[in-house]
Design a protein around this motif. Structure first.
Motif, short mmCIF file in Angstrom:
data_model
loop_
_atom_site.label_atom_id
_atom_site.label_comp_id
_atom_site.label_asym_id
_atom_site.label_seq_id
_atom_site.Cartn_x
_atom_site.Cartn_y
_atom_site.Cartn_z
N GLU A 84 10.59 -21.17 -10.26
CA GLU A 84 9.66 -22.24 -10.64
C GLU A 84 8.31 -21.60 -10.88
OE1 GLU A 84 7.41 -24.30 -7.84
OE2 GLU A 84 6.96 -22.20 -7.46
N THR A 86 4.97 -22.87 -9.91
CA THR A 86 3.80 -23.18 -9.08
C THR A 86 3.37 -21.99 -8.22
OG1 THR A 86 4.60 -25.44 -9.00
CG2 THR A 86 2.86 -24.86 -7.44
N ARG A 114 17.54 -20.22 -11.54
CA ARG A 114 18.12 -20.66 -10.26
C ARG A 114 19.63 -20.52 -10.35
NH1 ARG A 114 14.61 -26.24 -9.02
NH2 ARG A 114 12.62 -25.32 -9.64
N GLU A 116 22.28 -22.05 -9.65
CA GLU A 116 22.92 -23.31 -9.30
C GLU A 116 24.26 -23.38 -10.02
OE1 GLU A 116 20.32 -26.85 -8.72
OE2 GLU A 116 19.13 -25.87 -10.26
N TYR A 123 21.16 -25.59 -15.45
CA TYR A 123 21.49 -24.25 -15.93
C TYR A 123 20.90 -23.20 -14.99
CZ TYR A 123 22.11 -27.47 -19.74
OH TYR A 123 22.49 -28.57 -20.45
N GLN A 128 10.78 -24.67 -18.23
CA GLN A 128 9.86 -25.72 -17.77
C GLN A 128 8.55 -25.65 -18.55
OE1 GLN A 128 9.03 -25.13 -13.58
NE2 GLN A 128 10.80 -26.32 -12.91
N GLU A 132 -0.89 -27.60 -13.45
CA GLU A 132 -1.42 -27.61 -12.08
C GLU A 132 -2.93 -27.86 -12.17
OE1 GLU A 132 1.08 -27.16 -9.98
OE2 GLU A 132 2.51 -25.92 -11.11
N ARG A 259 11.67 -34.50 -2.41
CA ARG A 259 11.54 -33.25 -3.17
C ARG A 259 12.18 -32.07 -2.46
NH1 ARG A 259 11.11 -32.59 -7.17
NH2 ARG A 259 9.41 -31.22 -7.68
N TYR A 263 6.35 -27.30 -0.21
CA TYR A 263 4.89 -27.22 -0.19
C TYR A 263 4.16 -28.54 -0.39
CZ TYR A 263 5.91 -26.14 -5.22
OH TYR A 263 6.40 -26.11 -6.50
N TYR A 264 4.88 -29.63 -0.57
CA TYR A 264 4.20 -30.88 -0.91
C TYR A 264 3.57 -31.59 0.29
CZ TYR A 264 6.45 -30.42 -5.43
OH TYR A 264 6.86 -29.96 -6.65
N THR A 281 16.45 -36.24 -13.29
CA THR A 281 15.00 -36.04 -13.17
C THR A 281 14.51 -35.12 -14.28
OG1 THR A 281 15.21 -36.24 -10.79
CG2 THR A 281 13.15 -35.35 -11.60
N GLY A 304 0.36 -30.86 -9.12
CA GLY A 304 0.95 -30.44 -10.40
C GLY A 304 2.33 -31.02 -10.58
P1 HAM Z 1 11.49 -29.00 -9.50
O1 HAM Z 1 11.76 -30.41 -9.15
O2 HAM Z 1 12.24 -27.98 -8.75
O3 HAM Z 1 9.93 -28.78 -9.30
O4 HAM Z 1 11.72 -28.76 -11.04
C1 HAM Z 1 11.03 -29.52 -12.01
C2 HAM Z 1 11.95 -29.91 -13.14
O5 HAM Z 1 12.58 -28.75 -13.70
C3 HAM Z 1 13.12 -30.79 -12.73
O6 HAM Z 1 12.72 -32.14 -12.64
C4 HAM Z 1 14.08 -30.57 -13.88
O7 HAM Z 1 13.72 -31.35 -15.00
C5 HAM Z 1 13.87 -29.11 -14.20
N1 HAM Z 1 14.90 -28.29 -13.56
C6 HAM Z 1 14.94 -27.84 -12.29
N2 HAM Z 1 16.05 -27.10 -12.06
C7 HAM Z 1 16.75 -27.08 -13.23
C8 HAM Z 1 17.97 -26.48 -13.66
N3 HAM Z 1 18.72 -25.72 -12.85
N4 HAM Z 1 18.37 -26.68 -14.93
C9 HAM Z 1 17.63 -27.43 -15.78
N5 HAM Z 1 16.46 -28.01 -15.44
C10 HAM Z 1 16.01 -27.84 -14.19
C11 HAM Z 1 9.29 -27.61 -9.53
O8 HAM Z 1 9.78 -26.66 -10.06
C12 HAM Z 1 7.84 -27.62 -9.12
N6 HAM Z 1 7.27 -26.28 -9.36
C13 HAM Z 1 7.08 -28.69 -9.87
C14 HAM Z 1 5.63 -28.71 -9.49
C15 HAM Z 1 4.61 -28.14 -10.16
N7 HAM Z 1 5.14 -29.29 -8.41
C16 HAM Z 1 3.84 -29.07 -8.36
N8 HAM Z 1 3.50 -28.36 -9.42
#
Ligand code: HAM
Length: 419
Positions: A84, A86, A114, A116, A123, A128, A132, A259, A263-264, A281, A304
């Protein structure tokens, strides 16, 4: 020598030329909105010290426990592909003095990784766009960020996303709530699945996130974090709701929204669609007021979000025009090729938006027309011996019933501007 085909890594997709127009459309639309709210782009490395993610996302989160692409490099350092954006953004902000005592609105875009289980909308390499904001503690920035995300969807023509919000309070309030939860779930230990039993000691809040249908009643009846919020967090949340109400943004308070990253604090939110099953989501984020200090910076409030571009592509995949050429230039004979190249450059100079494909690789009129047709172009321009003799070009419409015509080469720019 092995002749076995080499294929892409599971969960890591090629984005093919037929798909790139929709990606470009999404990226350009979001970029324009970010710009209009005063966000500036930051570009960050794909690799970071593993320690960064352990300390920010959290040791007992799914991401850190089992989803990171981690390896030891030639120096013996543990590195990870960023899961990610952040953590890296905060790291860079501290390292370059962007955060301390300043207000910063930053955005970034790019691949995240990731490990997953891949399925539709999920994926191992995904993309993304995230933003922030640093240095702002009050709920107005929370509201502004949410308003900005609402504008993304309007600009993209997505009108059936639901906004869910919640407040996680402070770490202290959450620690107290955690004890309530442990007590409650321990009393119902036999109703927990194996995963939740394991989480009971490490991360009991994540049990609330469980999708196990057998546990839903138990989860619904669990004590709610919103009832255990500290006073300032309650005020903050009330102010956010008031600002959203005043701005006419619809939302649903989802007390179970916790979530997957540690860190939130206070505000968390998600934009959710019903159209993508469990991967619904499309955008998620929240406040993380203690993170900057936690990794070595001066205490700085922060908030963010990030959206998954693949999920937006799935929702928008409809009928965007493909970037096929407008014109295909057919050239026969040596003289035809020479004049054709000159003509093509002249047209590109005069008409910067024109998509012009020239016929490379020679071939008869017939085979060149076949390629022109396959290219998707609307018009074929033909330069053969006759045309050269008369300093003309033949214009042939490939998709419409229109007679072919001859146009003087000197008139061609003018003609194309009108057609
Ligand atoms: P997150 O919820 O882990 O948050 O990911 C944000 C978005 O990335 C998800 O809502 C989804 O749309 C997309 N996403 C996550 N994992 C996958 C995946 N394996 N495949 C496709 N899309 C994916 C964050 O990453 C935090 N950094 C958000 C944030 C920024 N919070 C504060 N600042």
């Amino acid at each position: 020598m092995s002749t076995q085909k080499i294929q892409a890594i599971r969960g890591m997709n090629d984005i093919l030329p037929t798909q790139t127009p929709i990606w470009q459309h999404i990226e350009a639309t979001i970029r324009q909105v970010l710009d209009s709210y005063g966000y500036q782009e930051i570009r960050l490395p794909l690799l970071e010290a593993t320690e960064l993610f352990n300390r920010t996302i959290g040791e007992v989160t799914d991401i850190v426990e089992k989803e990171m692409f981690t390896f030891t490099d030639r120096n013996g350092d543990s590195l990870s592909l960023r899961p990610e954006g952040t953590a890296g953004c905060v790291r860079a902000g501290i390292e370059h003095g962007l955060i301390y005592n300043q207000i910063q609105r930053l955005w970034y875009m790019g691949p995240m990784f990731r490990h997953e289980r891949p399925q539709k909308g999920r994926y191992r390499q995904f993309h993304q766009i995230g933003a922030e904001a640093y240095g702002l503690a009050s709920a107005d920035i929370d509201a502004e960020i949410i308003l900005m995300t609402a504008r993304f969807w309007r600009q993209l023509g997505l009108n059936d996303l639901e906004l869910q919000i919640n407040s996680l309070g402070t770490a202290t309030a959450r620690a107290a709530y955690r004890e309530h939860l442990i007590k409650y779930f321990s009393e119902h230990h036999n109703q927990l699945d194996a995963d939740s039993q394991r989480r009971l000691d490490t991360n009991p809040l994540r049990i609330l996130d469980s999708k196990n249908s057998d546990m839903q009643t138990l989860i619904e009846e669990a004590p709610q974090l919103l009832e255990h919020l500290d006073e300032p967090s309650q005020t903050h949340f009330a102010r956010l709701k008031q600002l959203l109400d005043q701005a006419g943004v619809n939302y649903r308070v989802n007390p179970r929204l916790v979530r997957g990253l540690d860190y939130y604090n206070r505000t968390v939110f998600e934009w959710v669609t019903q159209k993508l099953g469990a991967q619904g989501t499309v955008c998620a984020g929240g406040r993380y007021d203690t993170l900057v200090e936690q990794i070595g910076g001066r205490a700085t409030p922060a908030i963010g979000f990030a959206m998954g571009i693949e999920r937006l592509v799935l929702l928008l995949d409809a009928e965007l025009p493909k970037n096929v050429p407008h014109i295909y230039l057919i050239m026969v004979g040596d003289e035809g090729i020479q004049q054709g190249f000159r003509l093509a450059e002249t047209l590109r100079d005069a008409l910067p938006k024109l998509r012009l494909a020239t016929n490379c690789g020679g071939g008869s009129f017939k085979s060149q027309f076949k390629r022109a047709d396959k290219s998707g172009a609307k018009i074929a321009l033909v330069l053969g011996e006759d045309e050269i003799a008369k300093q003309q070009v033949t214009v042939k419409y490939l998709r419409e019933k229109q007679p072919q015509i001859s146009v003087a080469q000197s008139e061609l720019v003018h003609y194309l501007q009108r057609h």
